[in-house]
Design an enzyme around this catalytic site. Structure first.
Site, mmCIF file in Angstrom:
data_model
loop_
_atom_site.group_PDB
_atom_site.id
_atom_site.type_symbol
_atom_site.label_atom_id
_atom_site.label_comp_id
_atom_site.label_asym_id
_atom_site.label_seq_id
_atom_site.Cartn_x
_atom_site.Cartn_y
_atom_site.Cartn_z
ATOM 1 N N THR A 1 48.430 -10.974 -25.970
ATOM 2 C CA THR A 1 48.851 -12.049 -25.072
ATOM 3 C C THR A 1 49.315 -13.227 -25.919
ATOM 4 O O THR A 1 48.515 -13.854 -26.606
ATOM 5 C CB THR A 1 47.705 -12.490 -24.147
ATOM 6 O OG1 THR A 1 46.547 -12.788 -24.942
ATOM 7 C CG2 THR A 1 47.346 -11.388 -23.157
ATOM 8 N N ARG B 1 45.325 -10.510 -18.636
ATOM 9 C CA ARG B 1 45.093 -11.713 -17.852
ATOM 10 C C ARG B 1 43.598 -12.009 -17.682
ATOM 11 O O ARG B 1 43.182 -13.167 -17.755
ATOM 12 C CB ARG B 1 45.737 -11.583 -16.467
ATOM 13 C CG ARG B 1 47.253 -11.733 -16.468
ATOM 14 C CD ARG B 1 47.771 -11.780 -15.043
ATOM 15 N NE ARG B 1 49.214 -11.887 -14.979
ATOM 16 C CZ ARG B 1 50.051 -10.852 -14.943
ATOM 17 N NH1 ARG B 1 49.564 -9.613 -14.978
ATOM 18 N NH2 ARG B 1 51.351 -11.033 -14.874
ATOM 19 N N HIS C 1 53.973 -3.861 -18.164
ATOM 20 C CA HIS C 1 53.859 -5.203 -18.744
ATOM 21 C C HIS C 1 53.181 -6.180 -17.785
ATOM 22 O O HIS C 1 53.513 -7.360 -17.734
ATOM 23 C CB HIS C 1 55.242 -5.735 -19.153
ATOM 24 C CG HIS C 1 55.230 -6.525 -20.429
ATOM 25 N ND1 HIS C 1 55.551 -5.988 -21.648
ATOM 26 C CD2 HIS C 1 54.914 -7.809 -20.674
ATOM 27 C CE1 HIS C 1 55.444 -6.910 -22.583
ATOM 28 N NE2 HIS C 1 55.061 -8.037 -22.005
ATOM 29 N N ASP D 1 47.371 -0.114 -18.702
ATOM 30 C CA ASP D 1 47.071 -1.522 -18.441
ATOM 31 C C ASP D 1 47.765 -1.959 -17.158
ATOM 32 O O ASP D 1 48.320 -1.145 -16.424
ATOM 33 C CB ASP D 1 47.450 -2.405 -19.633
ATOM 34 C CG ASP D 1 48.956 -2.595 -19.814
ATOM 35 O OD1 ASP D 1 49.751 -2.140 -18.965
ATOM 36 O OD2 ASP D 1 49.348 -3.196 -20.829
ATOM 37 N N SER D 2 47.687 -3.248 -16.909
ATOM 38 C CA SER D 2 48.360 -3.917 -15.788
ATOM 39 C C SER D 2 47.484 -3.979 -14.540
ATOM 40 O O SER D 2 47.443 -3.055 -13.728
ATOM 41 C CB SER D 2 49.708 -3.259 -15.458
ATOM 42 O OG SER D 2 50.554 -3.232 -16.600
ATOM 43 N N GLY D 3 46.741 -5.084 -14.412
ATOM 44 C CA GLY D 3 46.017 -5.366 -13.181
ATOM 45 C C GLY D 3 44.516 -5.239 -13.228
ATOM 46 O O GLY D 3 43.864 -5.364 -12.188
ATOM 47 N N ARG E 1 61.613 -14.857 -15.464
ATOM 48 C CA ARG E 1 60.404 -15.520 -14.947
ATOM 49 C C ARG E 1 60.786 -16.899 -14.415
ATOM 50 O O ARG E 1 60.731 -17.910 -15.121
ATOM 51 C CB ARG E 1 59.339 -15.585 -16.043
ATOM 52 C CG ARG E 1 58.887 -14.197 -16.482
ATOM 53 C CD ARG E 1 57.992 -14.207 -17.691
ATOM 54 N NE ARG E 1 57.771 -12.834 -18.153
ATOM 55 C CZ ARG E 1 57.368 -12.508 -19.380
ATOM 56 N NH1 ARG E 1 57.135 -13.460 -20.265
ATOM 57 N NH2 ARG E 1 57.203 -11.249 -19.720
#
Length: 385
Positions: free
Chosen positions: A82, A337, A282, A313-315, A168
């Site tokens: 990250t 995150r 991602h 990954d992711s979530g 973004r």
């Protein structure tokens, strides 16, 4: 601002981080891209998977430790790369790495981090992985690979799913960029968060100056702002599968490719002898039309079998999410995150809290489904009604 002692799940840590961080920094962490479709898909898929109780089974000794890529880990989780950790906390990468080392899990340092790989290796140690972006000027990327090997990083994760800068829109609205730049919106945002301004940005200004990508090649550390010249040179749009073989030649440790979403790409990676792949969109931060990672994970696992280690990954927000990923065939997960919420809420202590929450939830879920060991978690615990 909520104390991390009063945070009982990752959502609580998220709220604590949101209170402490400027809007631009927090939304860079929290949001995905465009309409947030891919980000929402990841959670919707995880939430939709239901698990079956297994009863009258001895679960008095549930253990989360396992082997991942030849290393013993305390639970099947890796702290994902990250690039914004150093904006969530002063030298936040060090906070993450120290927490990971104490927990007995790997930490992945991002190419775009604000703390040098040498400093992380020297002051945190532990199971260190390094994440690579391969740029047009490939020799510059190879320099980073050689530096990481020399510093003592044992695993290289090559992220391959961002050939162009993601759209973004929230960052544009907030005036936020990485590396961090001062403008009217970012200054106003920072002034509304005096603790962050003092303890993060203020400390950088008093020591090393404005945060920058210290692991970038020297000529781009100050100049790279997303402007045309720098963006073209550092864009990952001229890559091919032969680049895997080149990395194999210069990297002495384990090699993982991150961003695989197709079985045919997974098989191409296997043919080239990678040690692992990460099924990843991602975190919903690149292509907004991407499916959830768990939608494609079973097909990829079926395609590669035991020929390479499959991570996903992711979530990830709950320990039960980890169990669901294992049941669908992954050998472990990466969490990004959730760890940034922890570091944003309380530095190393916040990351340790996040890891403890996920481990406790995972242990409880394994007991419910009647599994005492990680390798006992199989597809039969998933309800197929």
């Amino acid at each position: 601002m909520p104390s991390i002692d009063r945070c009982f799940n990752i959502a609580d840590l998220r709220k604590a981080a949101q209170c402490r961080l400027p809007r631009g920094v927090f939304q860079y962490v929290d949001k995905g891209t465009e309409d947030q479709l891919a980000l929402d898909n990841n959670r919707r898929k995880l939430d939709g998977i239901k698990l079956l109780h297994r009863v009258l089974t001895d679960v008095s000794d549930v253990r989360l430790d396992t082997e991942m890529l030849g290393q013993q880990v305390s639970l099947p989780l890796v702290i994902a790369p990250t690039g914004v950790a150093g904006m969530c906390w002063y030298q936040g990468e060090l906070e993450l790495a120290r927490a990971a080392a104490k927990a007995g899990i790997p930490f992945t340092l991002a190419t775009g981090s604000n703390t040098s790989m040498e400093k992380v290796a020297r002051e945190a140690a532990g199971k260190l992985w390094f994440q690579l972006y391969m740029w047009r000027e490939k020799e510059l990327s190879y320099e980073l690979v050689r530096r990481a090997a020399k510093a003592g990083f044992g695993t290289l994760i090559w992220t391959v799913d961002i050939p162009h800068r993601p759209n973004r829109e929230h960052d544009l609205r907030n005036g936020f960029s990485m590396p961090y730049k001062l403008n009217m919106r970012s200054v106003a945002d920072a002034l509304r968060h005096p603790e962050w301004l003092t303890t993060v940005l203020g400390r950088y200004m008093m020591t090393t100056g404005m945060p920058r990508h210290v692991n970038f090649p020297e000529k781009y550390q100050q100049k790279f702002t997303g402007a045309a010249a720098g963006a073209r040179s550092l864009q990952a749009d001229q890559l091919n599968w032969e680049d895997v073989e080149r990395l194999r030649e210069i990297w002495p440790g384990k090699l993982i490719i991150k961003g695989i979403m197709r079985p045919d790409d997974a098989l191409k990676a296997v043919v080239r002898g990678v040690d692992g792949i990460v099924v990843s969109n991602h975190g919903g931060r690149s292509m907004d039309s991407a499916p959830a990672t768990l939608d494609v994970l079973p097909g990829i696992v079926a395609a590669v079998g035991n020929k390479t280690t499959v991570l996903v990954d992711s979530g990830i927000r709950r320990g039960s999410d980890i169990v669901k990923c294992l049941a669908l065939g992954a050998k472990g997960v990466l969490a990004g995150r959730a760890m940034l919420y922890g570091v944003g809420a309380g530095g190393e202590a916040g990351v340790a809290k996040a890891l403890a929450i996920l481990a406790d939830e995972m242990r409880r879920t394994m007991a419910y489904v009647g599994c005492q060991r990680v390798d006992q978690v199989t597809e039969d615990i998933i309800w197929r009604g």
